[in-house]
Every structure is written in C-alpha cells, then in structure tokens.
Design a protein around this motif. Structure first.
Motif, PDB file in Angstrom:
ATOM      1  N   MET A   1       0.372  -1.192   0.332  1.00 12.15           N
ATOM      2  CA  MET A   1       0.083  -0.133  -0.131  1.00 12.15           C
ATOM      3  C   MET A   1       1.208   1.816   0.160  1.00 12.15           C
ATOM      4  O   MET A   1       1.764   1.433   0.221  1.00 12.15           O
ATOM      5  CB  MET A   1      -1.153  -0.213   1.026  1.00 12.15           C
ATOM      6  N   ILE A   2       0.181   2.457  -0.940  1.00 10.43           N
ATOM      7  CA  ILE A   2       1.112   3.712  -0.538  1.00 10.43           C
ATOM      8  C   ILE A   2       0.247   4.495  -0.350  1.00 10.43           C
ATOM      9  O   ILE A   2      -1.248   4.250  -0.890  1.00 10.43           O
ATOM     10  CB  ILE A   2       1.950   3.960  -2.603  1.00 10.43           C
ATOM     11  N   GLN A   3       0.704   4.910   1.211  1.00 11.89           N
ATOM     12  CA  GLN A   3      -0.988   6.406   1.639  1.00 11.89           C
ATOM     13  C   GLN A   3       0.240   8.003   1.483  1.00 11.89           C
ATOM     14  O   GLN A   3       2.029   7.550   1.911  1.00 11.89           O
ATOM     15  CB  GLN A   3      -0.152   5.559   3.258  1.00 11.89           C
ATOM     16  N   VAL A  25      -2.939   4.095  -2.057  1.00 12.43           N
ATOM     17  CA  VAL A  25      -3.046   3.288  -3.586  1.00 12.43           C
ATOM     18  C   VAL A  25      -3.112   1.887  -2.596  1.00 12.43           C
ATOM     19  O   VAL A  25      -1.981   1.268  -1.990  1.00 12.43           O
ATOM     20  CB  VAL A  25      -2.365   3.141  -3.789  1.00 12.43           C
ATOM     21  N   ALA A  26      -4.371   1.504  -3.221  1.00 13.51           N
ATOM     22  CA  ALA A  26      -4.498  -0.065  -1.896  1.00 13.51           C
ATOM     23  C   ALA A  26      -4.217  -0.930  -2.693  1.00 13.51           C
ATOM     24  O   ALA A  26      -3.018  -1.323  -4.211  1.00 13.51           O
ATOM     25  CB  ALA A  26      -5.527  -0.863  -2.052  1.00 13.51           C
ATOM     26  N   GLU A  27      -3.075  -2.111  -1.881  1.00 11.71           N
ATOM     27  CA  GLU A  27      -2.232  -3.653  -2.123  1.00 11.71           C
ATOM     28  C   GLU A  27      -3.241  -4.020  -3.657  1.00 11.71           C
ATOM     29  O   GLU A  27      -4.225  -4.413  -3.221  1.00 11.71           O
ATOM     30  CB  GLU A  27      -2.199  -4.255  -1.758  1.00 11.71           C
ATOM     31  N   GLY A  28      -2.594  -3.666  -4.242  1.00 13.18           N
ATOM     32  CA  GLY A  28      -2.858  -4.789  -5.909  1.00 13.18           C
ATOM     33  C   GLY A  28      -3.556  -3.299  -7.056  1.00 13.18           C
ATOM     34  O   GLY A  28      -4.265  -4.007  -7.872  1.00 13.18           O
ATOM     35  N   THR A 189       0.447  -3.168  -7.212  1.00 21.41           N
ATOM     36  CA  THR A 189       0.539  -2.523  -7.013  1.00 21.41           C
ATOM     37  C   THR A 189       0.848  -0.890  -7.771  1.00 21.41           C
ATOM     38  O   THR A 189       2.143  -0.373  -8.238  1.00 21.41           O
ATOM     39  CB  THR A 189       0.683  -1.826  -5.203  1.00 21.41           C
ATOM     40  N   ILE A 190      -0.205  -0.174  -8.546  1.00 22.14           N
ATOM     41  CA  ILE A 190       0.734   0.891  -9.171  1.00 22.14           C
ATOM     42  C   ILE A 190       0.071   2.130  -9.702  1.00 22.14           C
ATOM     43  O   ILE A 190      -1.295   2.954  -9.106  1.00 22.14           O
ATOM     44  CB  ILE A 190       0.074  -0.126 -10.618  1.00 22.14           C
ATOM     45  N   GLY A 204      -7.183   2.525 -14.965  1.00 21.22           N
ATOM     46  CA  GLY A 204      -7.835   2.579 -13.383  1.00 21.22           C
ATOM     47  C   GLY A 204      -9.349   1.812 -12.787  1.00 21.22           C
ATOM     48  O   GLY A 204     -10.390   1.396 -12.412  1.00 21.22           O
ATOM     49  N   ASP A 205      -8.466   1.551 -11.374  1.00 20.41           N
ATOM     50  CA  ASP A 205      -9.457   0.794 -10.379  1.00 20.41           C
ATOM     51  C   ASP A 205     -10.319   2.493 -10.027  1.00 20.41           C
ATOM     52  O   ASP A 205     -11.577   2.385  -9.936  1.00 20.41           O
ATOM     53  CB  ASP A 205      -8.998  -0.111  -9.405  1.00 20.41           C
ATOM     54  N   ARG A 206      -9.109   2.979  -9.221  1.00 19.00           N
ATOM     55  CA  ARG A 206      -9.834   4.700  -8.989  1.00 19.00           C
ATOM     56  C   ARG A 206      -8.956   5.593  -9.938  1.00 19.00           C
ATOM     57  O   ARG A 206      -7.393   5.645 -10.548  1.00 19.00           O
ATOM     58  CB  ARG A 206      -9.643   4.674  -7.844  1.00 19.00           C
TER      59      ARG A 206
END
Ligand SMILES: Nc1ncnc2c1ncn2[C@@H]1O[C@H](COP(=O)(O)OP(=O)(O)O)[C@@H](O)[C@H]1O
Ligand SMILES: [Mg+2]
Length: 327
Positions: A1-3, A25-28, A189-190, A204-206
């Motif tokens: 995860m990136i915060q 950014v959540a894992e995966g 995680t991108i 994007g997922d988001r």
C-alpha cells in the motif's frame, strides 16, 4: 500500500506543484493520476521513489515512511516507466531489461530466462529482439521494452508516467489492452499518470483527478463519470460525458436489467464472447465485428447468459437519454 499523508511540494521558484495531498493506493490496485499539464501528476509520482522530496507531509509504503527507508532498497521495490523511456542506446534490448536484475546480482541464467519471459509477454519474439539495439525498434516496441524493464525484477510497486503518451492512437490502444491483460495476471500496486481521461477510465481501478496540485476527486471511473464531485470535475469531463458513460458501464452492470434466460445452446456456441467487464462500447464493437445478433457473456470461465444486440442498443439509448438530461 502507498499512503500520501498531507503531502506538499513547493519548488524553489515558489510553484506550488502539490498541495495537501492525502490518499491511498491499496495493494494490487491501479490508481490513475489524471489532470491537465502542470497539475502536479509527475511531481506526485516522483515523490514516491524519491526522485523529488516532499516539502511537507509523509509518504508511507508498507507501513514505513519512505524517508526512513534505504533509498536503494526503496527503489528496487518500485518499477518505473516513463514516456520517453530512455532505453540505453548503446545496450541491447536484453541488456536494457537486465539492468535491475544485474544490480540485484541475479544469476546469469535466471536473468536471461526473465528477459525472454518478459519479451514474450510483451509480444516481442526473444530470438528476434534480444540482441537488437533500441534504434532498431519502432516506437511501440521500444515502449513495450520500457514497460518490460520496469517489471524486470518483479517489483511489488510500479510507477508509470504517461508510458504510452508518445504513441499513435492505434499502437497506444494496443499497448493499453496488453498491459491490462498482463496486469490482471501480475497484480501489482500501480500509480499511473495520464492527461487522457479515456486512458484513465480504461486503466484505473480508481482515478485521482488533480487540478493545480489539488485533489479534486478520488473515485472509481464510474463514480467520477456519474457523480462529479464539483464544477471542475464536471467541466473536465465536458462533452465526453456520454462516451465516458458507455465506457464505464460494463456488461455486468446491465445484465440484471436484461434477465437472460436461455442457456447457451450447443449450436449457437460462437467463438466470440463478451466479458462481463467489457464496456458497452466494446460490446457494441464486438457485435459489429462478428455480425452476430446474440453473443454469450462470460465472467472468467463462468457463462452468465446470452445478450442480444437489440437489448444492448436499448440500454445505450437509455444511457444517452440520462446523459442528455443531466447535462
Ligand atoms: N523542477 C521544477 N522547478 C520548478 N517548478 C517545477 C519543477 N517541476 C515542475 N514544476 C512546476 O510544478 C507544477 C507541476 O508540474 P508537474 O508535476 O510536472 O505537472 P504534470 O506532470 O501534471 O504536467 C507545474 O506548474 C510546473 O511548472
Ligand atoms: Mg508530467
């Protein structure tokens, strides 16, 4: 995860490139940073692998502030692909992809195997391309190598800054599709940067929409299109809203309305199939290409039901009506 935790970047000249950015950014997950030129996308991305230092705030990866992590270790865990990929011109394709594995002192045969594997999944025949130099490749091929190089050591995080930006529209779409296919298998995680709303919706997922360094909305592509958070988002989507609706609505979301009944019959079994996550535009395209009146819908290997072109067109007409009313 990136915060990102209240991250600011003010450049020495005084330009406030990133203002009070908080997001995760959540894992995966693939989060796309979207915005016009100068909105702070590249600055945001480069702070993650510490090519740029934040002025204030914290960026946390896997629970640890990146400023407290060893720089070399940090960067080894983060693949990085950019628009003008900067392949080393005097190195062969194989040598270019091997840069990080060599830094990590992988055994020779493991690296060679990885190079061939990456070339293959990138659609480049290893026999043909391994020993070529970057100048002997087309733009699309070079960009594929750039992405392959970013993935070489199998890092859990990948940063991509307009990786397909310099390509013609057809090659670009091809590389987007290939990457989505690849991504569904490798699950990284991108953080992906683009100024192109269609690319953002596709990849994007988001989507995190930035304006002048400030986050305007962080949501799924469908939410962004259906529920713009403010006037800026609304005007950013502009006249593309209808087309974007057809892109963000998937076959799966409209299946319940169609209540398909008949199971797929043996004789009607066609080669062509719709995927549950295909957009309405992709679905329409497939009907056109195959000239079928009915196509089967699959989610992975599971058959969900048949869908008729007539039904699809009806839904599209409804979407057109809704979009027309709200704008
Ligand atoms: N090295 C720098 N020095 C001063 N200002 C910069 C520097 N890099 C970027 N900027 C400014 O910061 C803002 C954001 O830039 P950038 O992150 O590159 O935006 P984007 O990638 O969205 O186009 C812009 O106004 C740009 O001019
Ligand atoms: Mg940029």
């Amino acid at each position: 995860m990136i915060q990102f935790d209240r991250v600011w970047k003010t450049y020495p000249g005084g330009a406030e490139a990133v203002c009070d950015l908080s997001m995760e950014v959540a894992e995966g997950e693939t989060v796309v940073l979207l915005g016009t030129s100068g909105s702070g996308k590249t600055t945001t991305l480069k702070m993650v692998n510490r090519l740029i230092e934040p002025t204030r705030g914290r960026i946390v990866i896997n629970g640890t502030d990146i400023m407290e992590q060893d720089l070399i270790q940090l960067r080894r865990g983060i693949g990085y692909a950019i628009q003008y990929i900067g392949l080393f011109p005097h190195m062969t394709i194989s040598e270019n992809i091997s840069v990080v594995p060599n830094l990590l002192k992988w055994p020779r045969d493991r690296t060679a195997e990885r190079v061939d594997e990456l070339l293959t999944i990138s659609g480049l025949d290893p026999e043909e391309f391994r020993e070529r130099y970057p100048a002997q490749l087309s733009g699309g091929q070079r960009q594929r190598v750039g992405v392959a190089r970013a993935l070489a050591s199998d890092p859990p995080f990948v940063l991509m800054d307009e990786p397909f930006g310099a390509l013609d529209p057809i090659t670009r779409e091809q590389l987007q599709d290939e990457f989505i296919e690849l991504e569904s298998e490798i699950k990284k995680t991108i953080l992906f940067v683009t100024h192109d709303v269609f690319e953002a919706v596709k990849m994007g997922d988001r989507i995190a929409l930035l304006d002048a360094g400030r986050l305007q909305q962080l949501s799924t592509p469908a939410e962004l299109v259906e529920n713009p958070a403010n006037e800026f988002v609304d005007s950013f989507l502009g006249q593309h809203r209808f087309q974007l609706s057809l892109l963000t609505k998937t076959i799966k979301t409209i299946m319940p309305e169609l209540r398909p009944t008949s199971p797929e019959s043996g004789s009607a079994k066609s080669e062509a199939r719709l995927r549950a996550r295909s957009s309405l535009i992709e679905a329409l395209d497939l009907f056109k290409k195959t000239k079928q009146a009915t196509l089967p819908v699959y989610e992975g290997k599971r058959f969900l039901g048949p869908i008729e072109k007539k039904q699809l067109l009806k839904v599209i007409t409804e979407v057109l009506g809704e979009t027309g009313e709200t704008s």
